[in-house]
Design an enzyme around this catalytic site. Structure first.
Site, PDB file in Angstrom:
ATOM      1  N   GLU A  14      78.910  38.315  82.345  1.00 58.45           N
ATOM      2  CA  GLU A  14      78.222  37.878  81.134  1.00 58.45           C
ATOM      3  C   GLU A  14      77.305  36.696  81.450  1.00 58.45           C
ATOM      4  OE1 GLU A  14      79.660  36.368  76.670  1.00 58.45           O
ATOM      5  OE2 GLU A  14      81.083  36.479  78.350  1.00 58.45           O
ATOM      6  N   LYS A  64      75.644  41.189  72.209  1.00 62.44           N
ATOM      7  CA  LYS A  64      77.087  41.064  72.014  1.00 62.44           C
ATOM      8  C   LYS A  64      77.410  41.131  70.525  1.00 62.44           C
ATOM      9  CE  LYS A  64      80.868  37.975  73.519  1.00 62.44           C
ATOM     10  NZ  LYS A  64      81.149  36.772  74.341  1.00 62.44           N
ATOM     11  N   CYS A  66      82.302  40.899  77.018  1.00 62.08           N
ATOM     12  CA  CYS A  66      83.469  40.016  76.952  1.00 62.08           C
ATOM     13  C   CYS A  66      84.324  40.220  75.700  1.00 62.08           C
ATOM     14  CB  CYS A  66      83.022  38.567  77.091  1.00 62.08           C
ATOM     15  SG  CYS A  66      84.385  37.466  77.610  1.00 62.08           S
TER      16      CYS A  66
END
Length: 681
Positions: free
Chosen positions: A54, A123, A179
């Site tokens: 990430e 994300k 994540c």
């Protein structure tokens, strides 16, 4: 080797990698250089897809520096550098960067391939608890679909509705999440998988605390199992800021719930952990797992909402090796702890199943033919344990050794020794007079002076043994315990009807021959019985497998089962991939060749005798695979269609027509044989 058979892309395998570059605290130029270095290493290793951590280009732990224009411009420059370098590289790169769009900053995954950005995925779930403050800097990508972002002078697909698919390599279809996304109750990769992605990827920073590595592995395993996919996970490593937290650089590759590769953690050097994931196997699993397709329907058919971003990849049809451990014994784990767990479960499944059948049948006794071979030995020790568990005397097990024309003194002695050691009731019935009379009655040319050892000669003996056992069970208020195993049912290596194919309960029918050998070793190792029993079990394990229906030849050689039907190690390998996964014969041959071609390669189960550690070359594998296909698909299904009850034991499958396997008894093997002959050199 240049034949397409030797190439992973011929068999639905895709080479993936989790990359752990040396990170920095916001030095985007250094981050780009580290990314390119690992991308080049991946290119040299034939990797198709590389997953980076990430924000690996921007840096993750720079806090409010994310909101500085200079940092944002430096990120764009780093992206341009990586895109330019990718033009001459094979792998698709999934890199992390923070990008500005419409007055918001997004934590993004960028898919880069051969000089262009294929798409950008923001994300969805932003952690804002404990040590995390992502909502301070980033906007969530939730609900952003059908959009584009200006990048490098082009409008690039942007949104959470992207999956990426190679035009020219079936199965190379992937999805990206970031994540926290897979810590969420509803990971975005679930929708991506339901939309058709076979490889789900996670670009993660994920600081390390005690126990978190286990949690990540658990989540990756669970998601790859639940979403029926491969899962590639890459966490940020050393070099990120340790102002408040630390980093371990964990890289994981899972497939259908099983971990197939893991990086070193806390490494001081950049690392690339590589594995070949089997997208054909994943596809076949989805075909079998109807719940997966129901879930797609109940979720509103995500494939109608996702944009499928196509790219050209160009398959490689040359031998690039195999970056994947293939178990020689697919029914048996290599890891000793897992193997003991599996043996414990398998053995107790059999004991529990037999115990229930005895109670349900109101049987007072168990009648079993004891030959001194592997299968009857294992069925007998299961029966002994079932009697112990039910609180019944072992003397209620009625064991019969029934010597025929070719019964060896050694196996007969082993049968008697085992029955005595276990304390069961033991008798002997010589079937030779009855067999001779039957052969005479049907006009068979057999005589002691002029023997004819044909299939009738063999089956008269096998049939008489079963006939005696059923009549004995009638007489003594018992059930006949079948001893034949899954391997024999797969091959049809049993006498149909009044023969060893039939019993009142087939306790071994879900256990392949190779697993039976390990189960007996487990019983010895874990002291399931006494020393005398252990000693005779070890002796039985060491002898050659033989039906003992035809007398030894002039050279004294015994009738060998494996010389007629092939090594059980190979046959069980073939059976696993046919029954459980439905793979093409050429794919099975490819996997078998990599598993068995060198006795010195890879890990052997620790309790396998050294003299059993042999190798098989491709011609040998091809020969026995063709024999297996004929027996399995064309000649033996009628025996399975009429097989007695017996418990399923292994996730590798069972062959009962009432359980895992349904097939026509009059089927043919043409499609499988032609595929094998046309595809395997």
């Amino acid at each position: 080797m240049t034949h397409p058979f030797y190439a992973i892309h011929s068999h639905g395998l895709i080479r993936v990698a989790a990359a752990t570059p040396r990170a920095s605290v916001g030095d985007t130029g250094a981050n780009a250089d580290a990314t390119i270095a690992l991308a080049r290493e991946a290119d040299a290793r034939g990797v198709d897809l590389v997953v980076f951590p990430e924000l690996n280009l921007t840096s993750y732990a720079i806090d409010d520096l994310h909101l500085q224009t200079a940092q944002q411009r430096a990120t764009l420059a780093a992206i341009a550098t990586v895109v330019a370098a990718s033009a001459t590289l094979r792998p698709v790169l999934l890199v992390g960067a923070a990008l500005v769009r419409n007055g918001r900053l997004y934590n993004c995954a960028l898919a880069i391939a051969r000089g262009q950005v294929l798409g950008v995925v923001p994300k969805t779930f932003l952690p804002n608890y404990r040590e995390f403050y992502e909502k301070r800097w980033f906007a969530s990508g939730a609900g952003l679909t059908g959009l584009t972002i200006a990048l490098g002078g082009k409008d690039v697909p942007f949104g959470t509705d992207l999956i990426f698919a190679a035009r020219d390599l079936p199965g190379f279809v992937f999805h990206a999440e970031i994540c926290e996304d897979y810590w969420a109750p509803t990971p975005p990769s679930t929708a991506g998988a339901l939309a058709g992605a076979l490889i789900c990827c996670n670009l993660s920073a994920s600081n390390i605390v005690i126990g978190k590595a286990r949690e990540r592995a658990m989540l990756a395993a669970a998601q790859s199992a639940r979403a029926v996919c491969a899962y590639v996970y890459s966490a940020a490593g050393p070099g990120e800021s340790t102002t408040e937290v630390a980093w371990d650089g964990q890289g994981l590759i899972h497939e259908l719930g099983e971990q197939i590769a893991e990086s070193k953690r806390f490494a001081t050097e950049p690392e690339l952990v590589v594995a070949d994931v089997d997208c054909e196997r994943i596809t076949q699993e989805r075909l079998r797992f109807g719940t997966f397709n129901d879930a797609a329907t109940f979720a509103g058919t995500p494939e109608t909402r996702f944009r499928r971003i196509a790219f050209d990849h160009t398959p490689v049809l040359a031998d690039g090796g195999l970056e994947r451990a293939i178990r020689r014994f697919p029914f048996v784990p290599n890891d000793p702890a897992r193997r003991d767990d599996d043996c414990y479960e398998a053995f107790n499944i059999q004991v529990e199943a037999l115990s229930k059948r005895l109670v349900a049948a109101h049987a007072e006794t168990i009648v079993i033919g004891v030959s001194g071979g592997l299968d009857s030995t294992h069925a007998l020790i299961v029966a002994a344990k079932a009697m112990d568990r039910l609180g019944r005397p072992r003397s209620a097990i009625l064991g019969f050794t029934m010597p025929g024309f070719a019964t060896g003194a050694g196996t007969k002695a082993n049968a008697w020794a085992l029955m005595r050691a276990l304390g069961i009731s033991a008798e002997e019935i010589d079937i030779r007079p009855a067999a001779r009379r039957m052969l005479e009655d049907i006009g068979h040319p057999f005589s002691d002076g002029d023997p004819v050892y044909d299939i009738t000669f063999e089956n008269v003996q096998a049939g008489l043994r079963t006939d005696y056992l059923f009549r004995l069970a009638n007489q003594r208020r018992g059930i006949v315990l079948g001893t034949g195993d899954l391997s024999e049912m797969a091959l049809g290596w049993c006498t149909y009807g009044v023969g060893d194919q039939m019993s009142h309960y087939a306790v071994n029918s879900g256990v392949p021959k190779t697993l039976i050998q390990f189960l007996i070793r487990w019983c010895i190792r874990t002291d399931q019985y006494d020393a005398a029993t252990d000693a005779i079990l070890a002796t039985i394990l060491a002898q050659e497998i033989s039906p003992e229906l035809v007398p030894a030849g002039a050279d004294g050689a015994l009738q060998s089962t494996e010389s007629m039907i092939g090594p059980y190690a190979l046959n069980d390998f073939f059976a696993h991939y046919v029954i459980r996964h439905g793979l093409a014969p050429s794919k099975i041959a490819f996997l078998a060749w990599h598993a068995w071609r060198d006795a010195g390669l890879g890990a052997w189960p620790q309790d396998l005798p050294t003299d059993a550690r042999i190798a098989y070359d491709l011609p040998t594998i091809r020969h026995w695979l063709e024999k297996f296909l004929v027996r399995f698909f064309a000649t033996s299904q009628f025996k399975r269609s009429a097989m007695p009850n017996g418990p399923k034991v292994s996730a590798g499958g069972a062959l009962s027509p009432r359980g895992d396997w349904r097939a026509p008894s009059d089927g043919i093997a043409t499609a499988w044989i032609e595929e094998l002959r046309s595809s395997v050199p």
